[in-house]
Design a protein around this motif. Structure first.
Motif, PDB file in Angstrom:
ATOM      1  N   PHE A  99       0.822  -1.216   0.000  1.00  9.69           N
ATOM      2  CA  PHE A  99       0.000   0.000   0.000  1.00  9.69           C
ATOM      3  C   PHE A  99       0.852   1.261   0.000  1.00  9.69           C
ATOM      4  N   THR A 100       2.070   1.171   0.534  1.00  6.99           N
ATOM      5  CA  THR A 100       2.985   2.308   0.511  1.00  6.99           C
ATOM      6  C   THR A 100       3.683   2.415  -0.835  1.00  6.99           C
ATOM      7  N   ALA A 101       3.975   1.263  -1.439  1.00  4.73           N
ATOM      8  CA  ALA A 101       4.739   1.252  -2.690  1.00  4.73           C
ATOM      9  C   ALA A 101       3.889   1.570  -3.916  1.00  4.73           C
ATOM     10  N   LEU A 102       2.637   1.140  -3.929  1.00  4.88           N
ATOM     11  CA  LEU A 102       1.815   1.283  -5.133  1.00  4.88           C
ATOM     12  C   LEU A 102       1.598   2.741  -5.561  1.00  4.88           C
ATOM     13  N   PRO A 103       1.304   3.686  -4.631  1.00  6.87           N
ATOM     14  CA  PRO A 103       1.190   5.077  -5.072  1.00  6.87           C
ATOM     15  C   PRO A 103       2.496   5.615  -5.652  1.00  6.87           C
ATOM     16  N   VAL A 104       3.626   5.156  -5.112  1.00  8.22           N
ATOM     17  CA  VAL A 104       4.918   5.573  -5.655  1.00  8.22           C
ATOM     18  C   VAL A 104       5.075   5.042  -7.073  1.00  8.22           C
ATOM     19  N   ALA A 124       2.960   7.167  -9.336  1.00  6.44           N
ATOM     20  CA  ALA A 124       3.646   8.426  -9.626  1.00  6.44           C
ATOM     21  C   ALA A 124       4.793   8.218 -10.607  1.00  6.44           C
ATOM     22  N   ALA A 125       5.492   7.087 -10.480  1.00  2.00           N
ATOM     23  CA  ALA A 125       6.616   6.799 -11.383  1.00  2.00           C
ATOM     24  C   ALA A 125       6.135   6.637 -12.827  1.00  2.00           C
ATOM     25  N   ILE A 126       4.968   6.029 -13.006  1.00  2.74           N
ATOM     26  CA  ILE A 126       4.404   5.876 -14.348  1.00  2.74           C
ATOM     27  C   ILE A 126       4.095   7.245 -14.952  1.00  2.74           C
ATOM     28  N   LEU A 127       3.511   8.113 -14.144  1.00  2.00           N
ATOM     29  CA  LEU A 127       3.218   9.468 -14.622  1.00  2.00           C
ATOM     30  C   LEU A 127       4.510  10.213 -14.933  1.00  2.00           C
ATOM     31  N   GLY A 128       5.527  10.018 -14.092  1.00  2.00           N
ATOM     32  CA  GLY A 128       6.816  10.659 -14.333  1.00  2.00           C
ATOM     33  C   GLY A 128       7.478  10.161 -15.601  1.00  2.00           C
ATOM     34  N   TRP A 129       7.323   8.874 -15.863  1.00  2.00           N
ATOM     35  CA  TRP A 129       7.882   8.301 -17.099  1.00  2.00           C
ATOM     36  C   TRP A 129       7.183   8.888 -18.322  1.00  2.00           C
ATOM     37  N   LEU A 130       5.892   9.136 -18.203  1.00  2.00           N
ATOM     38  CA  LEU A 130       5.126   9.681 -19.331  1.00  2.00           C
ATOM     39  C   LEU A 130       5.390  11.163 -19.548  1.00  2.00           C
ATOM     40  N   TRP A 131       5.421  11.947 -18.454  1.00  2.00           N
ATOM     41  CA  TRP A 131       5.457  13.411 -18.617  1.00  2.00           C
ATOM     42  C   TRP A 131       6.482  14.119 -17.736  1.00  2.00           C
ATOM     43  N   GLY A 132       7.340  13.379 -17.060  1.00  2.98           N
ATOM     44  CA  GLY A 132       8.417  14.008 -16.318  1.00  2.98           C
ATOM     45  C   GLY A 132       8.052  14.393 -14.889  1.00  2.98           C
TER      46      GLY A 132
END
Length: 283
Positions: free
Chosen positions: A146-151, A154-162
């Protein structure tokens, strides 16, 4: 009634991806970016977490899974554990970090409940694993996931748009779960369960949650305002929640009460006398 809840899950995910994309564009101002974060956060907190709360209480696997997805999208997955197994057990007692104490301002409550709820969820999960004969740091510890999944989200969004997309994701999450905690604050403010001679607390009754029967806000919030019935019957479907005459009544719906929550002098002026009146009237 259930279909409405299910439909909102892809809507919320689409909204977050759209907001992250928009936030990362270089041709919009900071004021516009703040507006995007507030708009999305109010939606994911006001509607998304309300729907996640409804789904997470149900016994159906699909409902619980969809509730977890919504909570992942606002970085508040521990709510799934703490709310169901902590808050519903300890509501209106000093042991509950999500119950606001009489005279406590929202801002003091906020830091206590955000940290306390997270710690409580870890303790509950560690206790579950201990009962199973497993150490707290184990792959079956839900809190690790549950702590790792939001991270990861966010990493997926960062990969897409920085990096701006990551900033957006966590910013809207803070708005969303802050709105949740504001609602938590008003739902049980100043209400207390009596401690019995055995050391346990009395059973949860209609007297331990503030209710509001305003029709429009009940429609928008899936009857969350009929909160006493929800605590007495946590798995009851939202459309069937009832109002009880022996529940303390808020002067207006959640929309109006949230305005007061953020201004403690107004809140205490209006609510403290209601708490004392209800206490004196309760046998």
């Amino acid at each position: 009634f259930r279909l409405v809840l299910y439909i909102f899950v892809p809507v919320q995910l689409t909204l977050i991806f759209w907001g992250a994309n928009l936030f990362s564009l270089g041709n919009i101002s900071w004021i516009e970016k703040i507006g995007i974060v507030l708009s999305v956060g109010i939606s994911t907190g006001g509607l998304g977490i309300t729907i996640a709360h409804e789904l997470a209480h149900k016994k159906r696997w699909l409902d619980r899974t969809l509730g977890k997805i919504l909570l992942t999208s606002v970085s508040y997955m521990h709510f799934y554990i703490e709310h169901n197994l902590g808050h519903h057990t300890n509501v209106s007692t000093p042991n509950d970090p999500a119950t606001a104490r009489f005279g406590e301002s929202f801002y003091k409550f906020y830091w206590r409940t955000v940290s306390g709820s997270f710690i409580s969820a870890w303790k509950i999960e560690a206790g579950r694993l201990k009962y199973m004969g497993l150490p707290a740091l184990h792959i079956k510890n839900q809190m690790i996931w549950f702590t790792a999944l939001p991270v990861l989200f966010a990493a997926i969004l960062g990969w897409l748009w920085g990096t701006p997309a990551v900033v957006f994701f966590f910013s809207q999450s803070i708005i969303a779960f802050s709105l949740l905690e504001a609602v938590n604050y008003l739902e049980h403010y100043g209400l207390e369960r009596e401690k019995l001679a055995s050391g346990k607390y009395e059973k949860v009754t209609a007297a331990h949650s503030w209710n509001a029967n305003q029709r429009l806000t009940n429609y928008f919030l899936f009857k969350l305002q009929r909160h006493a019935d929800h605590h007495i019957h946590p798995v009851r479907e939202y459309q069937t929640l009832r109002s009880f005459d022996d529940s303390p009544q808020l002067p207006t719906g959640y929309a109006g009460m949230l305005v007061l929550v953020f201004f403690p002098p107004l809140w205490h002026k209006i609510m403290d006398k209601r708490v004392l009146t209800f206490r004196n009237a309760t046998p």
